[in-house]
Design a protein around this motif. Structure first.
Motif, PDB file in Angstrom:
ATOM      1  N   THR A   4       0.836  -1.207   0.000  1.00  0.00           N
ATOM      2  CA  THR A   4       0.000   0.000   0.000  1.00  0.00           C
ATOM      3  C   THR A   4       0.857   1.239   0.000  1.00  0.00           C
ATOM      4  OG1 THR A   4      -0.136   0.028   2.395  1.00  0.00           O
ATOM      5  CG2 THR A   4      -1.842  -1.180   1.224  1.00  0.00           C
ATOM      6  N   GLY A   5       0.290   2.310  -0.527  1.00  0.00           N
ATOM      7  CA  GLY A   5       0.954   3.609  -0.471  1.00  0.00           C
ATOM      8  C   GLY A   5       0.002   4.637   0.084  1.00  0.00           C
ATOM      9  N   PRO A   9      -3.787   0.742  -2.131  1.00  0.00           N
ATOM     10  CA  PRO A   9      -2.962  -0.344  -2.677  1.00  0.00           C
ATOM     11  C   PRO A   9      -2.204   0.092  -3.919  1.00  0.00           C
ATOM     12  CG  PRO A   9      -5.161  -1.114  -2.146  1.00  0.00           C
ATOM     13  CD  PRO A   9      -5.194   0.375  -2.021  1.00  0.00           C
ATOM     14  N   VAL A  10      -0.945  -0.346  -4.002  1.00  0.00           N
ATOM     15  CA  VAL A  10      -0.120  -0.016  -5.155  1.00  0.00           C
ATOM     16  C   VAL A  10      -0.590  -0.851  -6.339  1.00  0.00           C
ATOM     17  CG1 VAL A  10       2.219  -0.041  -6.107  1.00  0.00           C
ATOM     18  CG2 VAL A  10       1.846   0.581  -3.706  1.00  0.00           C
ATOM     19  N   MET A  11      -0.722  -0.208  -7.495  1.00  0.00           N
ATOM     20  CA  MET A  11      -1.205  -0.887  -8.693  1.00  0.00           C
ATOM     21  C   MET A  11      -0.109  -1.797  -9.249  1.00  0.00           C
ATOM     22  SD  MET A  11      -2.852   2.532 -10.470  1.00  0.00           S
ATOM     23  CE  MET A  11      -3.525   1.683 -11.880  1.00  0.00           C
ATOM     24  N   ASP A  12      -0.497  -2.916  -9.817  1.00  0.00           N
ATOM     25  CA  ASP A  12       0.497  -3.746 -10.497  1.00  0.00           C
ATOM     26  C   ASP A  12       0.639  -3.270 -11.938  1.00  0.00           C
ATOM     27  OD1 ASP A  12      -1.628  -4.744 -12.000  1.00  0.00           O
ATOM     28  OD2 ASP A  12      -1.908  -6.476 -10.696  1.00  0.00           O
ATOM     29  N   ARG A  13       1.522  -3.945 -12.670  1.00  0.00           N
ATOM     30  CA  ARG A  13       1.842  -3.471 -14.010  1.00  0.00           C
ATOM     31  C   ARG A  13       0.622  -3.526 -14.931  1.00  0.00           C
ATOM     32  NH1 ARG A  13       5.625  -7.249 -17.370  1.00  0.00           N
ATOM     33  NH2 ARG A  13       3.625  -8.336 -17.358  1.00  0.00           N
ATOM     34  N   ASP A  14      -0.156  -4.585 -14.858  1.00  0.00           N
ATOM     35  CA  ASP A  14      -1.331  -4.691 -15.721  1.00  0.00           C
ATOM     36  C   ASP A  14      -2.350  -3.603 -15.417  1.00  0.00           C
ATOM     37  OD1 ASP A  14      -0.261  -6.864 -16.992  1.00  0.00           O
ATOM     38  OD2 ASP A  14      -1.271  -8.330 -15.702  1.00  0.00           O
ATOM     39  N   GLU A  15      -2.549  -3.323 -14.139  1.00  0.00           N
ATOM     40  CA  GLU A  15      -3.487  -2.254 -13.752  1.00  0.00           C
ATOM     41  C   GLU A  15      -3.008  -0.903 -14.259  1.00  0.00           C
ATOM     42  OE1 GLU A  15      -5.482  -3.910  -9.623  1.00  0.00           O
ATOM     43  OE2 GLU A  15      -3.488  -2.996  -9.538  1.00  0.00           O
ATOM     44  N   VAL A  16      -1.697  -0.693 -14.197  1.00  0.00           N
ATOM     45  CA  VAL A  16      -1.151   0.567 -14.706  1.00  0.00           C
ATOM     46  C   VAL A  16      -1.371   0.679 -16.201  1.00  0.00           C
ATOM     47  CG1 VAL A  16       1.019   1.806 -15.156  1.00  0.00           C
ATOM     48  CG2 VAL A  16       0.568   0.861 -12.890  1.00  0.00           C
ATOM     49  N   ASP A  17      -1.109  -0.409 -16.925  1.00  0.00           N
ATOM     50  CA  ASP A  17      -1.285  -0.369 -18.381  1.00  0.00           C
ATOM     51  C   ASP A  17      -2.744  -0.129 -18.760  1.00  0.00           C
ATOM     52  OD1 ASP A  17       1.396  -0.769 -18.746  1.00  0.00           O
ATOM     53  OD2 ASP A  17       1.237  -2.943 -19.069  1.00  0.00           O
ATOM     54  N   ARG A  18      -3.679  -0.773 -18.041  1.00  0.00           N
ATOM     55  CA  ARG A  18      -5.098  -0.548 -18.338  1.00  0.00           C
ATOM     56  C   ARG A  18      -5.506   0.896 -18.036  1.00  0.00           C
ATOM     57  NH1 ARG A  18      -5.594  -5.804 -16.104  1.00  0.00           N
ATOM     58  NH2 ARG A  18      -6.273  -4.973 -14.085  1.00  0.00           N
ATOM     59  N   TRP A  92       9.656  -4.239 -17.245  1.00  0.00           N
ATOM     60  CA  TRP A  92       9.049  -4.709 -16.004  1.00  0.00           C
ATOM     61  C   TRP A  92       9.289  -3.639 -14.939  1.00  0.00           C
ATOM     62  CZ3 TRP A  92       6.149  -8.805 -16.879  1.00  0.00           C
ATOM     63  CH2 TRP A  92       6.472  -9.652 -17.943  1.00  0.00           C
ATOM     64  N   SER A  93       8.238  -2.852 -14.648  1.00  0.00           N
ATOM     65  CA  SER A  93       8.382  -1.719 -13.727  1.00  0.00           C
ATOM     66  C   SER A  93       8.798  -2.193 -12.346  1.00  0.00           C
ATOM     67  CB  SER A  93       7.062  -0.953 -13.623  1.00  0.00           C
ATOM     68  OG  SER A  93       6.698  -0.452 -14.886  1.00  0.00           O
ATOM     69  N   SER A  94       9.659  -1.381 -11.716  1.00  0.00           N
ATOM     70  CA  SER A  94      10.097  -1.686 -10.347  1.00  0.00           C
ATOM     71  C   SER A  94       9.021  -1.267  -9.365  1.00  0.00           C
ATOM     72  CB  SER A  94      11.394  -0.944 -10.044  1.00  0.00           C
ATOM     73  OG  SER A  94      11.160   0.467 -10.042  1.00  0.00           O
ATOM     74  N   ARG A  95       9.231  -1.704  -8.116  1.00  0.00           N
ATOM     75  CA  ARG A  95       8.261  -1.322  -7.083  1.00  0.00           C
ATOM     76  C   ARG A  95       8.204   0.186  -6.949  1.00  0.00           C
ATOM     77  NH1 ARG A  95       7.962   0.298  -1.997  1.00  0.00           N
ATOM     78  NH2 ARG A  95       6.226  -0.420  -0.688  1.00  0.00           N
ATOM     79  N   GLU A  96       9.350   0.838  -7.009  1.00  0.00           N
ATOM     80  CA  GLU A  96       9.360   2.297  -6.882  1.00  0.00           C
ATOM     81  C   GLU A  96       8.583   2.947  -8.027  1.00  0.00           C
ATOM     82  OE1 GLU A  96      11.939   0.340  -6.652  1.00  0.00           O
ATOM     83  OE2 GLU A  96      12.460   0.548  -4.510  1.00  0.00           O
TER      84      GLU A  96
END
Length: 444
Positions: A4-5, A9-18, A92-96
């Motif tokens: 979480t931030g 909750p922190v978005m994952d890569r797929d959520e970011v792309d969508r 592949w995006s990092s956690r940061e």
């Protein structure tokens, strides 16, 4: 996700792309709408017009809204570009990177600097217009842009709708008005001389003022549709235009009537002379008949016969003079009035003749009845009956002598009828006042 931030909750890569794909589609749709608004004919007209009234007030506010829209759109564009750049750093995006993207895409990460100055004349939404800068999430920014766009487009579409509908119609009506004025002038319908001429002047002034008002303040002639939230929901208010169009149509009908008079004036005047002449002849006949009735009928009240009305002859002479001088606008109402008065006068003369000759008609009816009964009696072989002969001769002397006493003659005819009916065995004729000493049979 388990991480979480500050925005959840922190978005994952797929959520970011969508999310980036959705925001990119929204960006494209908003840009298309803003460019269409920028190129809208109504907006360009509003920018170049000298506005007044409610339109001036709303356009000042709308201009500020459009400026703010572009400011919001630029901030939205910058935020979307930054998010795309962060996502493009690595396959592949990092956690940061994901934490930063989640904050940028979901959090209030967009700062619009100096928005208080930009919204000085625009509607203040959500109570935030008083700040020197504002922070928004991208979703909130989209909602703000949609709201400002809807109100701005509504104003532009309404003004454009009025300008598209009313000025052209007013110009067409004004052109028709000018043609009507020229026609009216040709038949003598002028201001100060004929009501229709005054109406044309008033319509001219009203249309001139109406066009000026429509051009400078179109929203004053806009009726919003009740319950409609769609931009431009409503219709132009044509109340004043429609009223003047009807007034011009009334004037045209009046001019047509005058033109008809000009074409048919001579025939109508000839007909009027004929009707009045027949009325005069009928009155003369009635006066002659009155003298005859007074000489031939005794103890009868005969109505006095008046002479021909000189006023109608004077008006007819005036009508002929109007025609000679081509004063058709004066001739039109005079002929209409005269035609009705002439018919009334002819009817009055005929009624007078009928009233005067009524006693002669009664005498003729009594003569006919007496002779009809005599013929009937003769057919039955009683022509030589002494009582019938006596009563017939008495009635005949009364009816064929002058002056004739109609009341006494009618009683004589009734007595003859009664005697004939008794002799023939038919129904008894009512005596209707026959004296008692005259009610006797054949042997009386």
């Amino acid at each position: 996700m388990g991480v979480t931030g500050s925005t959840g909750p922190v978005m994952d890569r797929d959520e970011v792309d969508r999310a980036l794909a959705r925001l990119g589609a929204e960006h494209e749709a908003i840009e298309t709408s803003l460019l269409a608004l920028q190129d809208h004919a109504g907006r360009r007209l509003l920018e170049g017009a000298e506005l007044t009234g409610v339109t001036q007030e709303r356009w000042t506010s709308t201009e500020a809204s459009i400026t703010l829209l572009w400011t919001y759109f630029d901030a939205y564009t910058d935020a979307l570009r930054t998010a795309r750049e962060i996502r493009a750093r690595r396959r592949w995006s990092s956690r940061e990177d994901l934490v930063e993207l989640t904050e940028l895409l979901n959090g209030e990460s967009v700062t619009v600097a100096g928005s208080a100055t930009a919204t000085a004349n625009a509607p203040t939404l959500h109570g935030t217009g008083s700040k020197l800068s504002e922070r928004y999430s991208l979703a909130t920014l989209v909602d703000r842009m949609n709201e400002l766009y809807a109100t701005s487009l509504d104003m532009v579409v309404a003004a454009d709708a009025v300008w598209s509908a009313l000025p052209a119609r007013i110009d067409l009506l004004a052109a028709e008005l000018q043609r009507t004025r020229r026609l009216a002038h040709s038949v003598g319908v002028r201001p100060g001389e004929h009501p229709a001429g005054d109406d044309l002047e008033r319509i001219t002034r009203t249309l001139t003022k109406l066009r000026e008002q429509v051009v400078s303040d179109p929203l004053a002639f806009w009726v919003a549709a009740e319950g409609s939230s769609a931009p431009g929901g409503g219709r132009p208010d044509t109340t004043v235009y429609d009223r003047e169009a009807r007034a011009l149509e009334d004037v045209r009908r009046e001019i047509d009537a005058v033109l008809t008079v000009r074409q048919d004036a001579e025939k109508r005047i000839v007909r009027l002379r004929d009707v009045l002449s027949r009325a005069d002849r009928t009155l003369a006949e009635a006066r002659t008949a009155r003298g005859e009735v007074l000489a031939k009928i005794a103890a009868t009240e005969v109505p006095v016969v008046s002479g021909p009305p000189t006023a109608l002859q004077e008006q007819l002479a005036a009508a002929a003079e109007y025609r000679r001088q081509a004063q058709w606008h004066r001739l039109s109402p005079l002929l209409e009035s005269l035609e009705q008065k002439a018919e009334d006068e002819l009817l009055r003369a005929r009624e007078s003749l009928t009233a005067v000759t009524a006693p002669l008609a009664v005498r003729a009816e009594l003569r006919g009845r007496l002779d009809a009964y005599k013929a009937k009696v003769a057919r039955h072989g009683f022509a030589e009956d002494a009582l019938l002969v006596e009563r017939y001769e008495k009635a005949r002397r009364m009816l064929w002598s002058a002056p004739c006493d109609l009341r006494a003659a009618e009683q004589a005819v009734l007595r003859y009828q009664q005697a004939a009916a008794e002799l023939l065995g038919g129904p008894r004729v009512p005596d209707q006042g026959v004296p008692e000493d005259d009610r006797r049979g054949p042997g009386a």
